[in-house]
Design a protein around this motif. Structure first.
Motif, PDB file in Angstrom:
ATOM      1  N   ASP A 205       0.844  -1.205   0.000  1.00 34.79           N
ATOM      2  CA  ASP A 205       0.000   0.000   0.000  1.00 34.79           C
ATOM      3  C   ASP A 205       0.874   1.249   0.000  1.00 34.79           C
ATOM      4  OD1 ASP A 205       0.959   0.222   2.558  1.00 34.79           O
ATOM      5  OD2 ASP A 205      -0.880  -0.491   3.517  1.00 34.79           O
ATOM      6  N   GLU A 206       0.248   2.414   0.146  1.00 35.14           N
ATOM      7  CA  GLU A 206       1.017   3.670   0.056  1.00 35.14           C
ATOM      8  C   GLU A 206       1.989   3.830   1.222  1.00 35.14           C
ATOM      9  OE1 GLU A 206      -2.573   4.195   2.315  1.00 35.14           O
ATOM     10  OE2 GLU A 206      -2.276   3.380   0.308  1.00 35.14           O
ATOM     11  N   ARG A 207       1.812   3.022   2.302  1.00 42.19           N
ATOM     12  CA  ARG A 207       2.772   3.099   3.422  1.00 42.19           C
ATOM     13  C   ARG A 207       3.982   2.202   3.182  1.00 42.19           C
ATOM     14  NH1 ARG A 207       0.133   0.527   8.076  1.00 42.19           N
ATOM     15  NH2 ARG A 207      -0.378  -0.863   6.356  1.00 42.19           N
ATOM     16  N   GLY A 208       3.958   1.405   2.091  1.00 37.95           N
ATOM     17  CA  GLY A 208       5.066   0.492   1.806  1.00 37.95           C
ATOM     18  C   GLY A 208       4.890  -0.856   2.488  1.00 37.95           C
ATOM     19  N   CYS A 209       3.694  -1.115   3.012  1.00 38.49           N
ATOM     20  CA  CYS A 209       3.440  -2.385   3.711  1.00 38.49           C
ATOM     21  C   CYS A 209       2.422  -3.210   2.925  1.00 38.49           C
ATOM     22  CB  CYS A 209       2.916  -2.107   5.117  1.00 38.49           C
ATOM     23  SG  CYS A 209       4.182  -1.345   6.149  1.00 38.49           S
ATOM     24  N   VAL A 210       2.247  -4.478   3.346  1.00 35.34           N
ATOM     25  CA  VAL A 210       1.277  -5.332   2.659  1.00 35.34           C
ATOM     26  C   VAL A 210      -0.108  -4.700   2.748  1.00 35.34           C
ATOM     27  CG1 VAL A 210       0.091  -7.557   2.782  1.00 35.34           C
ATOM     28  CG2 VAL A 210       2.569  -7.450   3.043  1.00 35.34           C
ATOM     29  N   ASP A 211      -0.788  -4.636   1.607  1.00 30.29           N
ATOM     30  CA  ASP A 211      -2.145  -4.113   1.562  1.00 30.29           C
ATOM     31  C   ASP A 211      -3.077  -5.243   2.031  1.00 30.29           C
ATOM     32  OD1 ASP A 211      -4.731  -3.465   0.740  1.00 30.29           O
ATOM     33  OD2 ASP A 211      -3.979  -2.213  -0.904  1.00 30.29           O
ATOM     34  N   VAL A 212      -3.560  -5.136   3.272  1.00 27.16           N
ATOM     35  CA  VAL A 212      -4.311  -6.252   3.867  1.00 27.16           C
ATOM     36  C   VAL A 212      -5.597  -6.532   3.086  1.00 27.16           C
ATOM     37  CG1 VAL A 212      -5.276  -7.202   6.000  1.00 27.16           C
ATOM     38  CG2 VAL A 212      -3.324  -5.669   6.106  1.00 27.16           C
ATOM     39  N   GLY A 213      -6.227  -5.471   2.556  1.00 27.84           N
ATOM     40  CA  GLY A 213      -7.443  -5.660   1.757  1.00 27.84           C
ATOM     41  C   GLY A 213      -7.121  -6.493   0.517  1.00 27.84           C
ATOM     42  N   ALA A 214      -6.023  -6.138  -0.164  1.00 25.22           N
ATOM     43  CA  ALA A 214      -5.630  -6.878  -1.375  1.00 25.22           C
ATOM     44  C   ALA A 214      -5.263  -8.323  -1.009  1.00 25.22           C
ATOM     45  CB  ALA A 214      -4.439  -6.179  -2.044  1.00 25.22           C
ATOM     46  N   LEU A 215      -4.656  -8.500   0.157  1.00 27.35           N
ATOM     47  CA  LEU A 215      -4.290  -9.855   0.592  1.00 27.35           C
ATOM     48  C   LEU A 215      -5.540 -10.710   0.767  1.00 27.35           C
ATOM     49  CD1 LEU A 215      -2.313 -12.005   1.741  1.00 27.35           C
ATOM     50  CD2 LEU A 215      -2.632 -10.935   3.982  1.00 27.35           C
ATOM     51  N   ARG A 216      -6.534 -10.154   1.438  1.00 27.75           N
ATOM     52  CA  ARG A 216      -7.761 -10.937   1.698  1.00 27.75           C
ATOM     53  C   ARG A 216      -8.389 -11.401   0.390  1.00 27.75           C
ATOM     54  NH1 ARG A 216      -9.145 -11.264   6.875  1.00 27.75           N
ATOM     55  NH2 ARG A 216      -8.412  -9.675   8.324  1.00 27.75           N
ATOM     56  N   GLN A 217      -8.248 -10.594  -0.657  1.00 26.91           N
ATOM     57  CA  GLN A 217      -8.863 -10.967  -1.939  1.00 26.91           C
ATOM     58  C   GLN A 217      -8.206 -12.180  -2.596  1.00 26.91           C
ATOM     59  OE1 GLN A 217      -9.051  -7.507  -4.405  1.00 26.91           O
ATOM     60  NE2 GLN A 217     -10.510  -6.525  -3.025  1.00 26.91           N
ATOM     61  N   VAL A 218      -6.947 -12.445  -2.282  1.00 22.49           N
ATOM     62  CA  VAL A 218      -6.279 -13.594  -2.926  1.00 22.49           C
ATOM     63  C   VAL A 218      -6.209 -14.818  -2.007  1.00 22.49           C
ATOM     64  CG1 VAL A 218      -4.926 -12.206  -4.539  1.00 22.49           C
ATOM     65  CG2 VAL A 218      -3.976 -12.735  -2.292  1.00 22.49           C
ATOM     66  N   LEU A 219      -6.786 -14.700  -0.822  1.00 22.15           N
ATOM     67  CA  LEU A 219      -6.735 -15.828   0.122  1.00 22.15           C
ATOM     68  C   LEU A 219      -7.893 -16.796  -0.100  1.00 22.15           C
ATOM     69  CD1 LEU A 219      -5.773 -14.178   3.544  1.00 22.15           C
ATOM     70  CD2 LEU A 219      -4.391 -15.743   2.175  1.00 22.15           C
ATOM     71  N   ASP A 220      -7.565 -18.068  -0.244  1.00 14.54           N
ATOM     72  CA  ASP A 220      -8.589 -19.116  -0.236  1.00 14.54           C
ATOM     73  C   ASP A 220      -7.920 -20.430   0.177  1.00 14.54           C
ATOM     74  OD1 ASP A 220      -7.293 -20.186  -2.457  1.00 14.54           O
ATOM     75  OD2 ASP A 220      -8.627 -19.208  -3.894  1.00 14.54           O
ATOM     76  N   ASP A 221      -8.663 -21.527   0.099  1.00 16.35           N
ATOM     77  CA  ASP A 221      -8.102 -22.790   0.619  1.00 16.35           C
ATOM     78  C   ASP A 221      -7.113 -23.450  -0.340  1.00 16.35           C
ATOM     79  OD1 ASP A 221      -9.755 -23.756  -1.291  1.00 16.35           O
ATOM     80  OD2 ASP A 221     -11.134 -24.800   0.074  1.00 16.35           O
ATOM     81  N   ASP A 222      -6.710 -22.726  -1.384  1.00 20.02           N
ATOM     82  CA  ASP A 222      -5.644 -23.213  -2.257  1.00 20.02           C
ATOM     83  C   ASP A 222      -4.283 -22.631  -1.820  1.00 20.02           C
ATOM     84  OD1 ASP A 222      -4.740 -24.690  -4.431  1.00 20.02           O
ATOM     85  OD2 ASP A 222      -4.760 -22.915  -5.748  1.00 20.02           O
ATOM     86  N   VAL A 223      -4.321 -21.763  -0.825  1.00 20.27           N
ATOM     87  CA  VAL A 223      -3.089 -21.077  -0.388  1.00 20.27           C
ATOM     88  C   VAL A 223      -2.363 -21.924   0.663  1.00 20.27           C
ATOM     89  CG1 VAL A 223      -2.213 -19.052   0.847  1.00 20.27           C
ATOM     90  CG2 VAL A 223      -3.912 -18.772  -0.963  1.00 20.27           C
ATOM     91  N   ALA A 224      -1.144 -22.345   0.320  1.00 23.59           N
ATOM     92  CA  ALA A 224      -0.350 -23.144   1.262  1.00 23.59           C
ATOM     93  C   ALA A 224       0.288 -22.254   2.314  1.00 23.59           C
ATOM     94  CB  ALA A 224       0.724 -23.916   0.514  1.00 23.59           C
ATOM     95  N   GLY A 225       0.562 -21.001   1.940  1.00 19.36           N
ATOM     96  CA  GLY A 225       1.181 -20.127   2.921  1.00 19.36           C
ATOM     97  C   GLY A 225       1.554 -18.779   2.339  1.00 19.36           C
ATOM     98  N   MET A 226       2.156 -17.970   3.213  1.00 17.92           N
ATOM     99  CA  MET A 226       2.625 -16.656   2.785  1.00 17.92           C
ATOM    100  C   MET A 226       4.054 -16.469   3.278  1.00 17.92           C
ATOM    101  SD  MET A 226       1.029 -12.926   3.449  1.00 17.92           S
ATOM    102  CE  MET A 226       1.711 -11.531   2.545  1.00 17.92           C
ATOM    103  N   MET A 227       4.904 -15.940   2.396  1.00 19.98           N
ATOM    104  CA  MET A 227       6.298 -15.635   2.786  1.00 19.98           C
ATOM    105  C   MET A 227       6.423 -14.137   3.004  1.00 19.98           C
ATOM    106  SD  MET A 227       8.605 -17.773   0.108  1.00 19.98           S
ATOM    107  CE  MET A 227      10.090 -17.983   1.087  1.00 19.98           C
ATOM    108  N   LEU A 228       7.025 -13.781   4.102  1.00 15.86           N
ATOM    109  CA  LEU A 228       7.114 -12.359   4.433  1.00 15.86           C
ATOM    110  C   LEU A 228       8.406 -12.108   5.199  1.00 15.86           C
ATOM    111  CD1 LEU A 228       4.899 -10.229   3.943  1.00 15.86           C
ATOM    112  CD2 LEU A 228       4.212 -10.526   6.309  1.00 15.86           C
ATOM    113  N   THR A 229       9.025 -10.970   4.929  1.00 12.18           N
ATOM    114  CA  THR A 229      10.119 -10.567   5.803  1.00 12.18           C
ATOM    115  C   THR A 229       9.655  -9.337   6.569  1.00 12.18           C
ATOM    116  OG1 THR A 229      12.356  -9.674   5.872  1.00 12.18           O
ATOM    117  CG2 THR A 229      11.248  -9.535   3.769  1.00 12.18           C
ATOM    118  N   ASN A 230       9.927  -9.318   7.854  1.00 11.37           N
ATOM    119  CA  ASN A 230       9.467  -8.210   8.681  1.00 11.37           C
ATOM    120  C   ASN A 230      10.544  -7.823   9.671  1.00 11.37           C
ATOM    121  OD1 ASN A 230       7.728  -6.271   9.603  1.00 11.37           O
ATOM    122  ND2 ASN A 230       6.538  -7.632  10.916  1.00 11.37           N
ATOM    123  N   PRO A 231      11.137  -6.610   9.557  1.00 16.57           N
ATOM    124  CA  PRO A 231      10.790  -5.540   8.640  1.00 16.57           C
ATOM    125  C   PRO A 231      10.965  -5.977   7.187  1.00 16.57           C
ATOM    126  CG  PRO A 231      12.828  -5.047   9.800  1.00 16.57           C
ATOM    127  CD  PRO A 231      12.219  -6.227  10.463  1.00 16.57           C
TER     128      PRO A 231
END
Ligand SMILES: Cc1ncc(COP(=O)(O)O)c(C=O)c1O
Length: 504
Positions: A205-231
């Protein structure tokens, strides 16, 4: 066994502009060693090595004296930049000074002289070291168990994805997709593909972080996982991380923590507490062990309890002592549903020993200070250079800061790349350029905690001078002070000549 042939005879030994190869320094019969007598001198070659295992021609080795050998490598080393020489602000890669005490520990003969195939009863010190390192890493990551085998962060990523797959299969599923943010490091999508999954990218998103709304749109039971580095790779803390982890868990996916940036949060917050299930730790970044040229690093993978059974094996484990007064005993054990080995032996063991030394030397408070100072140094540079370069996401950063040279580029024609080349003339290793991909003309600076205030000032002044050179249109030829000037990088990458034919 002359290796270098006619070329060797004509090459002068010293005084050339370009350093000759070791093969050009070769002279037939020269040696830098003397072998002790073995007692087998009387035997012929066939008695020593069966004929089918003998070489048909001598091995092509350079023949040089110790003096020429040391001179050659010393001259080469003087042309190099290294963490021992000065600041190495290469964002995301975390190149920080490696304390010498860790080398001293790794050089202890009780560690360095043990063969990895030594029976457990003869390698109790090593097994204790590995067990202790696993415990410390799990404590820092908030995880239950770990494998120390993966040889780098990227190898850890692949291991993590294979664990994801094993977990999926064990619950009778065959999920196809893994989500990564658009700011992710290139190894993330590569590992996802190697692990047999498809990549789904989610926008920032405009803050440079994961857009949670956009994430929810691609989530379903075909998703094995998410890779993220934080920071994340913009050096920004993903503030919605708990919400993100909950959303991924709700669809039955796992959270994978890319630990490349763990040095920013050491002792402050743990990936396990943020909701991650699998964590890789780049020991060569966080715990200041050598990176090597593409290795040997170490990328242990730590997991939450529900994944421990799938870890690669064997793992060093503490065994039950025979009696309460008996010393601790250690052995090897392979988890019940292990995905198998991901390394020929137990991992890059001497890197592992160095990492444990680093952890022990710093202690809990020291590791916390590592993170705090890394963050302080990056923020000092962010504020200091805000008038010189653009700061696309100008809010407090973590251990690294991403600048953009886009305005300089537009004004002067000098790109981030040119600025980086100019910095070489100032005596600094350049920062990372052109990454993260979502920032135009990105210059990613990671000062690390090891640099002093004076070095930070010197680095900032150097960047300011380079940008002034750009304004005067003087950067096109940079670097002008190095043995090798500007190379055609595209050609160099596409036309690799990685071997030297000593017989030519
Ligand atoms: C964010 C991130 N992930 C993964 C990696 C891969 O780690 P390694 O170089 O240890 O394979 C890197 C390397 O710089 C990185 O910066």
């Amino acid at each position: 066994m002359s290796a270098a042939g006619g070329r060797a005879a004509s090459a002068p030994l010293v005084g050339r502009e370009a350093e000759p190869t070791i093969f050009e320094l070769s002279r037939p019969g020269r040696r830098s060693y003397q072998l002790p007598t073995s007692g087998f001198e009387e035997l012929g070659p066939d008695e020593l090595v069966p004929p089918e295992h003998q070489r048909s021609e001598p091995v092509a080795l350079a023949e040089v004296s110790e003096r020429d050998l040391v001179g050659h490598f010393t001259r080469l080393s003087h042309r190099q930049y290294s963490v021992d020489l000065g600041a190495y602000p290469l964002g995301s890669c975390t190149m920080k000074y490696n304390p010498k005490v860790c080398d001293a520990v790794a050089a202890l003969s009780g560690l360095s002289d043990v063969h990895p195939a030594a029976p457990a009863e003869l390698a109790q010190g090593w097994l204790a070291t590995l067990t202790e390192l696993e415990r410390a890493l799990c404590e820092l990551a908030g995880m239950a168990a770990a494998t120390l085998q993966p040889a780098a962060g990227a190898a850890g990523e692949l291991t993590g994805l294979l664990l994801m797959r094993a977990y999926d299969e064990a619950r009778g599923e065959r999920r196809q997709r893994v989500i990564i943010p658009d700011s992710a490091h290139g190894t993330n999508p590569a590992s996802v593909t190697l692990g047999g999954y498809e990549v789904t990218t989610v926008q920032s998103d405009e803050r440079g972080c994961v857009d949670v709304g956009a994430l929810r749109q691609v989530l379903d039971d075909d998703v094995a996982g998410m890779m993220l580095t934080n920071p994340n790779t913009l050096g920004l803390f993903e503030e919605d991380i708990v919400e993100i982890a909950d959303a991924v868990h709700e669809v039955g996916g796992l959270m994978y923590y890319d630990g490349a940036n763990l040095n920013a949060i050491l002792g402050v917050v743990r990936p396990g507490d943020m909701g991650f299930d699998i964590v890789h730790l780049n020991l060569h970044k966080t715990f200041a062990t050598p990176h090597g040229g593409g290795g040997p690093g170490a990328g242990p993978v730590a997991v939450a309890g529900h994944l421990a059974d799938f870890l690669p094996g064997p793992r060093a484990v503490r065994l039950e002592s025979a009696g309460p007064d008996d010393p601790p005993r250690y052995g090897w054990a392979t988890p019940a549903r292990s995905i198998g080995r991901v390394h020929g032996w137990h991992g890059n063991a001497l890197v592992l020993a160095r990492a444990l030394a680093y952890i022990e030397v710093h202690g809990r408070d020291g590791l916390l200070r590592v993170a705090e100072r890394a963050v302080l140094n990056a923020n000092w540079l962010r504020r200091r250079l805000a008038g010189t370069l653009a700061v696309p996401f100008d809010r407090p950063c973590m251990h690294e800061v991403v600048f953009s040279a886009a305005p300089v580029h537009k004004r002067t024609g000098a790109s981030a790349h040119d600025v980086a080349k100019g910095l070489i003339d100032e005596g600094f290793h350049p920062p990372t350029v052109a990454f993260p991909l979502i920032v135009d003309d990105a210059l990613m600076v990671e000062p690390t905690e090891t640099e002093s205030y004076e070095t930070l000032v010197a680095l900032a002044e150097a960047i300011e001078r380079v940008v002034a050179r750009a304004e005067r249109h003087e950067l096109a030829d940079a670097p002008t002070t190095t043995p090798v000037r500007r190379v055609d990088e595209a050609r160099a990458a596409r036309m690799l000549i990685p071997t030297f034919d000593a017989r030519r």
